[in-house]
Motif scaffolding. Sequence first.
Motif, mmCIF file in Angstrom:
data_model
loop_
_atom_site.group_PDB
_atom_site.id
_atom_site.type_symbol
_atom_site.label_atom_id
_atom_site.label_comp_id
_atom_site.label_asym_id
_atom_site.label_seq_id
_atom_site.Cartn_x
_atom_site.Cartn_y
_atom_site.Cartn_z
ATOM 1 N N ARG A 112 0.804 -1.225 0.000
ATOM 2 C CA ARG A 112 0.000 0.000 0.000
ATOM 3 C C ARG A 112 0.843 1.284 0.000
ATOM 4 O O ARG A 112 0.521 2.238 0.699
ATOM 5 C CB ARG A 112 -0.974 0.007 1.178
ATOM 6 C CG ARG A 112 -2.062 -1.025 1.019
ATOM 7 C CD ARG A 112 -3.091 -0.918 2.119
ATOM 8 N NE ARG A 112 -3.219 -2.252 2.686
ATOM 9 C CZ ARG A 112 -3.473 -2.515 3.947
ATOM 10 N NH1 ARG A 112 -3.667 -1.566 4.806
ATOM 11 N NH2 ARG A 112 -3.563 -3.746 4.367
ATOM 12 N N LEU A 113 1.905 1.283 -0.777
ATOM 13 C CA LEU A 113 2.698 2.508 -0.917
ATOM 14 C C LEU A 113 1.915 3.523 -1.748
ATOM 15 O O LEU A 113 1.249 3.153 -2.722
ATOM 16 C CB LEU A 113 4.030 2.216 -1.622
ATOM 17 C CG LEU A 113 5.101 1.468 -0.838
ATOM 18 C CD1 LEU A 113 6.291 1.180 -1.749
ATOM 19 C CD2 LEU A 113 5.546 2.238 0.384
ATOM 20 N N LYS A 114 2.027 4.774 -1.379
ATOM 21 C CA LYS A 114 1.450 5.843 -2.200
ATOM 22 C C LYS A 114 2.204 5.849 -3.525
ATOM 23 O O LYS A 114 3.387 5.495 -3.579
ATOM 24 C CB LYS A 114 1.599 7.185 -1.495
ATOM 25 C CG LYS A 114 0.810 7.294 -0.213
ATOM 26 C CD LYS A 114 1.088 8.607 0.469
ATOM 27 C CE LYS A 114 0.374 8.656 1.815
ATOM 28 N NZ LYS A 114 0.845 9.759 2.639
ATOM 29 N N PRO A 115 1.554 6.294 -4.610
ATOM 30 C CA PRO A 115 2.212 6.273 -5.927
ATOM 31 C C PRO A 115 3.588 6.943 -5.936
ATOM 32 O O PRO A 115 4.525 6.427 -6.553
ATOM 33 C CB PRO A 115 1.224 7.007 -6.829
ATOM 34 C CG PRO A 115 -0.115 6.773 -6.189
ATOM 35 C CD PRO A 115 0.158 6.751 -4.706
ATOM 36 N N GLU A 116 3.728 8.071 -5.240
ATOM 37 C CA GLU A 116 5.031 8.747 -5.242
ATOM 38 C C GLU A 116 6.093 7.930 -4.489
ATOM 39 O O GLU A 116 7.262 7.932 -4.858
ATOM 40 C CB GLU A 116 4.927 10.174 -4.671
ATOM 41 C CG GLU A 116 4.476 10.273 -3.225
ATOM 42 C CD GLU A 116 2.956 10.336 -3.026
ATOM 43 O OE1 GLU A 116 2.542 10.727 -1.923
ATOM 44 O OE2 GLU A 116 2.182 9.996 -3.945
ATOM 45 N N ASN A 117 5.684 7.199 -3.447
ATOM 46 C CA ASN A 117 6.634 6.356 -2.704
ATOM 47 C C ASN A 117 6.965 5.087 -3.479
ATOM 48 O O ASN A 117 8.092 4.594 -3.414
ATOM 49 C CB ASN A 117 6.089 6.029 -1.314
ATOM 50 C CG ASN A 117 6.090 7.246 -0.415
ATOM 51 O OD1 ASN A 117 6.785 8.232 -0.678
ATOM 52 N ND2 ASN A 117 5.321 7.196 0.654
ATOM 53 N N ALA B 261 7.137 5.027 -6.722
ATOM 54 C CA ALA B 261 8.090 5.530 -7.727
ATOM 55 C C ALA B 261 9.492 5.637 -7.122
ATOM 56 O O ALA B 261 10.478 5.274 -7.763
ATOM 57 C CB ALA B 261 7.633 6.882 -8.265
ATOM 58 N N LYS B 262 9.568 6.105 -5.868
ATOM 59 C CA LYS B 262 10.873 6.191 -5.190
ATOM 60 C C LYS B 262 11.473 4.801 -5.003
ATOM 61 O O LYS B 262 12.676 4.604 -5.222
ATOM 62 C CB LYS B 262 10.726 6.886 -3.830
ATOM 63 C CG LYS B 262 10.494 8.375 -3.924
ATOM 64 C CD LYS B 262 10.327 8.980 -2.537
ATOM 65 C CE LYS B 262 9.963 10.459 -2.631
ATOM 66 N NZ LYS B 262 9.725 11.049 -1.304
ATOM 67 N N ALA B 263 10.658 3.831 -4.594
ATOM 68 C CA ALA B 263 11.139 2.463 -4.396
ATOM 69 C C ALA B 263 11.679 1.895 -5.709
ATOM 70 O O ALA B 263 12.761 1.291 -5.731
ATOM 71 C CB ALA B 263 10.013 1.587 -3.853
ATOM 72 N N ASN B 264 10.952 2.108 -6.788
ATOM 73 C CA ASN B 264 11.382 1.606 -8.097
ATOM 74 C C ASN B 264 12.666 2.265 -8.569
ATOM 75 O O ASN B 264 13.447 1.666 -9.313
ATOM 76 C CB ASN B 264 10.270 1.800 -9.139
ATOM 77 C CG ASN B 264 9.211 0.727 -9.045
ATOM 78 O OD1 ASN B 264 9.523 -0.459 -9.037
ATOM 79 N ND2 ASN B 264 7.962 1.132 -8.951
ATOM 80 N N LYS B 265 12.893 3.504 -8.147
ATOM 81 C CA LYS B 265 14.117 4.209 -8.519
ATOM 82 C C LYS B 265 15.304 3.754 -7.652
ATOM 83 O O LYS B 265 16.423 3.623 -8.141
ATOM 84 C CB LYS B 265 13.896 5.716 -8.355
ATOM 85 C CG LYS B 265 14.879 6.571 -9.077
ATOM 86 C CD LYS B 265 14.445 8.024 -9.037
ATOM 87 C CE LYS B 265 15.350 8.846 -9.925
ATOM 88 N NZ LYS B 265 14.964 10.249 -9.944
#
Length: 186
Positions: A127-132, A134-138
Motif C-alpha cells: 500500500r505505498l502511495k504512488p510517489e513512494n 516511484a521512489k522504491a522503483n528508482k
Amino acid sequence: MEKTYSLVIHPSESILALVKSIKEQLATEVGWFNSKNSVGHITICEFKATEKQLENIKNKIQKICDTLSAVNVHLNEFSSFPNGAFFIAPDKDSHKNLKHIMKQFHKSLLIPNMLKSDNPHLSIARRLKPENLAKANKMFTSIDLNFICDSVVLRQFDEQIKQFFVIDTLKFGDNPKSNIIQGTLF
C-alpha cells in the motif's frame, strides 16, 4: 477462540537479512509503510482456526509437505502491483515451481474462508502511495538471489504487536507417491 494464521515460504536467512535491510533503506526514504516490520516471506494462504482445528490443519499440512520436493528459487526482479505493493519477483521457472507448491496447499487445505495467494512474490512493502512506489522503483533496480525452498512455515498473528510469528516449520518429504486425502478440515 479463533486466531489468525498464515502459511508461507521463508527464503534463506541471508535473504531475510537483505529484505530487512531493503525495508530499512526504503523507510529512511519514504517513512513508515505497511509490512515495514514484517519478516520477508512468500504467502501461500491465511486462515482463522481454533487450537483444536489447528492441530488437524497442521497434520494436513505435514501430509502435503511429505509429497513435495525441494525446488531452487531464483529471485531476479523488483516489481510492483497497482495497489502499491513493492516486491521481489521470481524468474519464470521459479514462479511456475512456487505456484505448483502453493496450489497443492490450496486444493488440499479446504479451510472455510481461507485467503489464497496465487502470485508468488517476496513482499517488501504494501500500500505505498504512488510517489513512494516511484521512489522504491528508482532506489532498487536489480537483484539476483537464490534459495532452496524445502519447507513451509506456519505463523500465528499476534494481536498485540500486529505481526505474525513462526510457530512451526514443516519440511518437504520428497515422497510424491504419498496419498493426500481431500476433505473438509472442519
